[in-house]
Scaffold this motif. Sequence first.
Motif, PDB file in Angstrom:
ATOM      1  N   ALA A   1       0.839  -1.207   0.000  1.00  0.00           N
ATOM      2  CA  ALA A   1       0.000   0.000   0.000  1.00  0.00           C
ATOM      3  C   ALA A   1       0.875   1.260   0.000  1.00  0.00           C
ATOM      4  CB  ALA A   1      -0.928   0.002   1.218  1.00  0.00           C
ATOM      5  N   PRO A   2       0.318   2.360  -0.569  1.00  0.00           N
ATOM      6  CA  PRO A   2      -1.049   2.519  -1.062  1.00  0.00           C
ATOM      7  C   PRO A   2      -1.226   1.939  -2.461  1.00  0.00           C
ATOM      8  CG  PRO A   2       0.142   4.581  -1.287  1.00  0.00           C
ATOM      9  CD  PRO A   2       1.073   3.640  -0.578  1.00  0.00           C
ATOM     10  N   LEU A   3      -2.405   1.368  -2.687  1.00  0.00           N
ATOM     11  CA  LEU A   3      -2.740   0.785  -3.980  1.00  0.00           C
ATOM     12  C   LEU A   3      -4.117   1.278  -4.405  1.00  0.00           C
ATOM     13  CD1 LEU A   3      -1.726  -2.915  -3.232  1.00  0.00           C
ATOM     14  CD2 LEU A   3      -0.537  -1.390  -4.814  1.00  0.00           C
ATOM     15  N   THR A   4      -4.275   1.573  -5.685  1.00  0.00           N
ATOM     16  CA  THR A   4      -5.610   1.886  -6.184  1.00  0.00           C
ATOM     17  C   THR A   4      -6.469   0.637  -6.071  1.00  0.00           C
ATOM     18  OG1 THR A   4      -5.130   1.236  -8.462  1.00  0.00           O
ATOM     19  CG2 THR A   4      -4.624   3.525  -7.843  1.00  0.00           C
ATOM     20  N   PRO A   5      -7.788   0.781  -6.032  1.00  0.00           N
ATOM     21  CA  PRO A   5      -8.641  -0.414  -5.998  1.00  0.00           C
ATOM     22  C   PRO A   5      -8.347  -1.381  -7.133  1.00  0.00           C
ATOM     23  CG  PRO A   5      -9.938   1.520  -5.448  1.00  0.00           C
ATOM     24  CD  PRO A   5      -8.580   2.025  -5.857  1.00  0.00           C
ATOM     25  N   LYS A   6      -8.057  -0.858  -8.325  1.00  0.00           N
ATOM     26  CA  LYS A   6      -7.744  -1.734  -9.454  1.00  0.00           C
ATOM     27  C   LYS A   6      -6.438  -2.490  -9.210  1.00  0.00           C
ATOM     28  CE  LYS A   6      -6.927  -1.762 -14.450  1.00  0.00           C
ATOM     29  NZ  LYS A   6      -6.798  -0.944 -15.681  1.00  0.00           N
TER      30      LYS A   6
ATOM     31  N   GLU B   1      11.441  -3.546  12.548  1.00  0.00           N
ATOM     32  CA  GLU B   1      12.599  -3.181  11.715  1.00  0.00           C
ATOM     33  C   GLU B   1      12.134  -2.792  10.308  1.00  0.00           C
ATOM     34  OE1 GLU B   1      15.476  -6.281  11.568  1.00  0.00           O
ATOM     35  OE2 GLU B   1      15.629  -6.455  13.754  1.00  0.00           O
ATOM     36  N   GLY B   2      11.266  -3.621   9.743  1.00  0.00           N
ATOM     37  CA  GLY B   2      10.762  -3.343   8.398  1.00  0.00           C
ATOM     38  C   GLY B   2       9.992  -2.046   8.323  1.00  0.00           C
ATOM     39  N   LYS B   3       9.218  -1.746   9.366  1.00  0.00           N
ATOM     40  CA  LYS B   3       8.451  -0.505   9.370  1.00  0.00           C
ATOM     41  C   LYS B   3       9.370   0.714   9.505  1.00  0.00           C
ATOM     42  CE  LYS B   3       3.968  -2.291  10.797  1.00  0.00           C
ATOM     43  NZ  LYS B   3       4.176  -3.588  10.147  1.00  0.00           N
ATOM     44  N   MET B   4      10.443   0.602  10.304  1.00  0.00           N
ATOM     45  CA  MET B   4      11.389   1.709  10.409  1.00  0.00           C
ATOM     46  C   MET B   4      12.125   1.921   9.079  1.00  0.00           C
ATOM     47  SD  MET B   4      10.937   3.092  13.287  1.00  0.00           S
ATOM     48  CE  MET B   4      12.340   4.235  13.291  1.00  0.00           C
ATOM     49  N   LYS B   5      12.385   0.860   8.359  1.00  0.00           N
ATOM     50  CA  LYS B   5      12.994   0.980   7.027  1.00  0.00           C
ATOM     51  C   LYS B   5      12.064   1.740   6.094  1.00  0.00           C
ATOM     52  CE  LYS B   5      14.993  -1.852   3.308  1.00  0.00           C
ATOM     53  NZ  LYS B   5      14.108  -1.485   2.191  1.00  0.00           N
ATOM     54  N   LEU B   6      10.778   1.407   6.127  1.00  0.00           N
ATOM     55  CA  LEU B   6       9.789   2.090   5.297  1.00  0.00           C
ATOM     56  C   LEU B   6       9.732   3.582   5.609  1.00  0.00           C
ATOM     57  CD1 LEU B   6       7.348   1.943   3.306  1.00  0.00           C
ATOM     58  CD2 LEU B   6       5.914   1.539   5.303  1.00  0.00           C
ATOM     59  N   ILE B   7       9.734   3.916   6.903  1.00  0.00           N
ATOM     60  CA  ILE B   7       9.685   5.326   7.306  1.00  0.00           C
ATOM     61  C   ILE B   7      10.942   6.053   6.829  1.00  0.00           C
ATOM     62  CG2 ILE B   7       9.648   6.890   9.292  1.00  0.00           C
ATOM     63  CD1 ILE B   7       8.056   4.633  10.766  1.00  0.00           C
ATOM     64  N   GLY B   8      12.104   5.423   6.982  1.00  0.00           N
ATOM     65  CA  GLY B   8      13.342   6.035   6.531  1.00  0.00           C
ATOM     66  C   GLY B   8      13.344   6.301   5.038  1.00  0.00           C
ATOM     67  N   GLU B   9      12.849   5.345   4.258  1.00  0.00           N
ATOM     68  CA  GLU B   9      12.794   5.524   2.804  1.00  0.00           C
ATOM     69  C   GLU B   9      11.870   6.679   2.434  1.00  0.00           C
ATOM     70  OE1 GLU B   9      13.669   0.914   1.417  1.00  0.00           O
ATOM     71  OE2 GLU B   9      11.608   1.599   1.747  1.00  0.00           O
TER      72      GLU B   9
ATOM     73  N   THR C   1       2.772   7.890   6.748  1.00  0.00           N
ATOM     74  CA  THR C   1       3.649   7.744   5.587  1.00  0.00           C
ATOM     75  C   THR C   1       2.870   7.267   4.374  1.00  0.00           C
ATOM     76  OG1 THR C   1       5.599   7.292   6.943  1.00  0.00           O
ATOM     77  CG2 THR C   1       5.626   6.445   4.688  1.00  0.00           C
ATOM     78  N   ASN C   2       2.017   6.272   4.569  1.00  0.00           N
ATOM     79  CA  ASN C   2       1.240   5.752   3.450  1.00  0.00           C
ATOM     80  C   ASN C   2       0.209   6.757   2.948  1.00  0.00           C
ATOM     81  OD1 ASN C   2       2.541   3.283   3.171  1.00  0.00           O
ATOM     82  ND2 ASN C   2       1.257   2.285   4.699  1.00  0.00           N
ATOM     83  N   VAL C   3      -0.357   7.547   3.863  1.00  0.00           N
ATOM     84  CA  VAL C   3      -1.287   8.597   3.445  1.00  0.00           C
ATOM     85  C   VAL C   3      -0.575   9.605   2.544  1.00  0.00           C
ATOM     86  CG1 VAL C   3      -2.607  10.591   4.256  1.00  0.00           C
ATOM     87  CG2 VAL C   3      -2.861   8.385   5.402  1.00  0.00           C
ATOM     88  N   LEU C   4       0.598  10.064   2.967  1.00  0.00           N
ATOM     89  CA  LEU C   4       1.345  11.031   2.163  1.00  0.00           C
ATOM     90  C   LEU C   4       1.832  10.425   0.857  1.00  0.00           C
ATOM     91  CD1 LEU C   4       3.345  12.793   5.025  1.00  0.00           C
ATOM     92  CD2 LEU C   4       1.424  13.728   3.708  1.00  0.00           C
ATOM     93  N   ARG C   5       2.236   9.167   0.892  1.00  0.00           N
ATOM     94  CA  ARG C   5       2.650   8.493  -0.343  1.00  0.00           C
ATOM     95  C   ARG C   5       1.486   8.392  -1.321  1.00  0.00           C
ATOM     96  NH1 ARG C   5       4.560   2.964   1.269  1.00  0.00           N
ATOM     97  NH2 ARG C   5       4.992   2.694  -0.951  1.00  0.00           N
ATOM     98  N   SER C   6       0.286   8.148  -0.803  1.00  0.00           N
ATOM     99  CA  SER C   6      -0.877   8.046  -1.687  1.00  0.00           C
ATOM    100  C   SER C   6      -1.174   9.392  -2.341  1.00  0.00           C
ATOM    101  CB  SER C   6      -2.104   7.541  -0.914  1.00  0.00           C
ATOM    102  OG  SER C   6      -2.569   8.492   0.009  1.00  0.00           O
ATOM    103  N   LEU C   7      -1.033  10.482  -1.569  1.00  0.00           N
ATOM    104  CA  LEU C   7      -1.252  11.814  -2.136  1.00  0.00           C
ATOM    105  C   LEU C   7      -0.178  12.141  -3.171  1.00  0.00           C
ATOM    106  CD1 LEU C   7      -2.255  13.782   1.084  1.00  0.00           C
ATOM    107  CD2 LEU C   7      -3.734  13.259  -0.858  1.00  0.00           C
ATOM    108  N   ALA C   8       1.082  11.817  -2.844  1.00  0.00           N
ATOM    109  CA  ALA C   8       2.173  12.085  -3.771  1.00  0.00           C
ATOM    110  C   ALA C   8       1.997  11.282  -5.060  1.00  0.00           C
ATOM    111  CB  ALA C   8       3.510  11.746  -3.114  1.00  0.00           C
ATOM    112  N   LYS C   9       1.583  10.035  -4.904  1.00  0.00           N
ATOM    113  CA  LYS C   9       1.369   9.183  -6.079  1.00  0.00           C
ATOM    114  C   LYS C   9       0.264   9.748  -6.958  1.00  0.00           C
ATOM    115  CE  LYS C   9       0.295   4.309  -7.106  1.00  0.00           C
ATOM    116  NZ  LYS C   9      -0.032   3.012  -6.469  1.00  0.00           N
ATOM    117  N   ARG C  10      -0.748  10.293  -6.333  1.00  0.00           N
ATOM    118  CA  ARG C  10      -1.881  10.857  -7.071  1.00  0.00           C
ATOM    119  C   ARG C  10      -1.511  12.170  -7.746  1.00  0.00           C
ATOM    120  NH1 ARG C  10      -6.881   9.135  -9.005  1.00  0.00           N
ATOM    121  NH2 ARG C  10      -8.305  10.896  -9.109  1.00  0.00           N
ATOM    122  N   LEU C  11      -0.727  12.993  -7.056  1.00  0.00           N
ATOM    123  CA  LEU C  11      -0.456  14.341  -7.563  1.00  0.00           C
ATOM    124  C   LEU C  11       0.707  14.410  -8.532  1.00  0.00           C
ATOM    125  CD1 LEU C  11      -0.847  16.324  -4.213  1.00  0.00           C
ATOM    126  CD2 LEU C  11      -2.451  16.312  -6.133  1.00  0.00           C
TER     127      LEU C  11
END
Length: 334
Positions: A120-125, A198-206, A321-331
């Motif tokens: 995530a984030p993923l479009t419904p499709k 650990e994986g979640k901290m990696k995601l936040i860092g990226e 992070t995922n909320v902001l990534r979804s907005l960035a992906k959309r915009l």
Amino acid sequence: MAASSEAERPIKVFWPNVGGISEYPQNTFAILNFIEQSKPSGRGAVEWITRSFTVVPEFARKLLNVLRAAGVLAFEGRRYELGPAGRQFLKTKEPKALFRAFLQKVLGFREMFDLLEQHAPLTPKELSEKWAERMRPSMFADNQAPIRYNWLRGFGFASVVAHQVLLTEKGLKFASEARLAGVPAGEQRMEVSHLDLEGKMKLIGEFFEFEAKTRPSVNDALPSYALKLREGDRQLDCLWVRYVPFVGTVRFPIEVQLGGNLADSLDRLETVAQFIQRAIIVTTAEQEKQVIDRLTVKKSLLLDKLEVVLVEDVYKAVEATNVLRSLAKRLFHD
């Protein structure tokens, strides 16, 4: 024997709830409360749902069949009553009991959580296509993926932001808890939880545009001119690294502390303390004071560079992070 086999068979055709998605919790509670109070016959339950929620009898019948197959409802003596998951939800209004039953009984439900946690984030499709690919060779109707993630949305485990689906803090925690449920208690369970953070901290860092990796060597957090450790395979839990113009390379070593050897975790961070900008330790509120007290007594150089991040804040940060990534992906993406 046939009835037993039917109950044990995974549910392939899942069914939507009554009402709008935001009404799922209150409508589910109303249905289960009616079942508990009235112990209706099959026909009586269908008629009550049809009348109360303005749906056709076939819709009500299929919803009851799904809840029964999942163990939320039981059918004894030709009358409906609550199963264990249904009783727990009615008692607490906490949906985890329902969703644990769905994870066990509904085909593809766990995979929906896994995809949203990992991609995530993923479009419904995108989500529907990935889910269909994950579920092969079984074939599902096109509406089966949306039905599953709409149940997640209805109970607050997922949300849609900028037309993309993602797990909420509540959903991320539930996914982690569900994964731990199948792991024996003790060190093995702690290790699974440790790896998850650990994986979640990696995601936040990226997201913050660091080069982030899990289980790096302590030497990776040291600059090229520093003396390196030559013995022992000492590893940090995570490391964020980024080159900043006119500043140089900044490093954020990270340790996850969930009740293991605190002295060892602090020692790894203290080894690199003079060469880093910030160090992060992910821990519980109970251990936070212990961390600070130990460093204060030692008058450690690490104390002024350490940030303590609570476990629950990691889940909040991943959702954000995922909320902001979804907005960035959309915009900003085609």
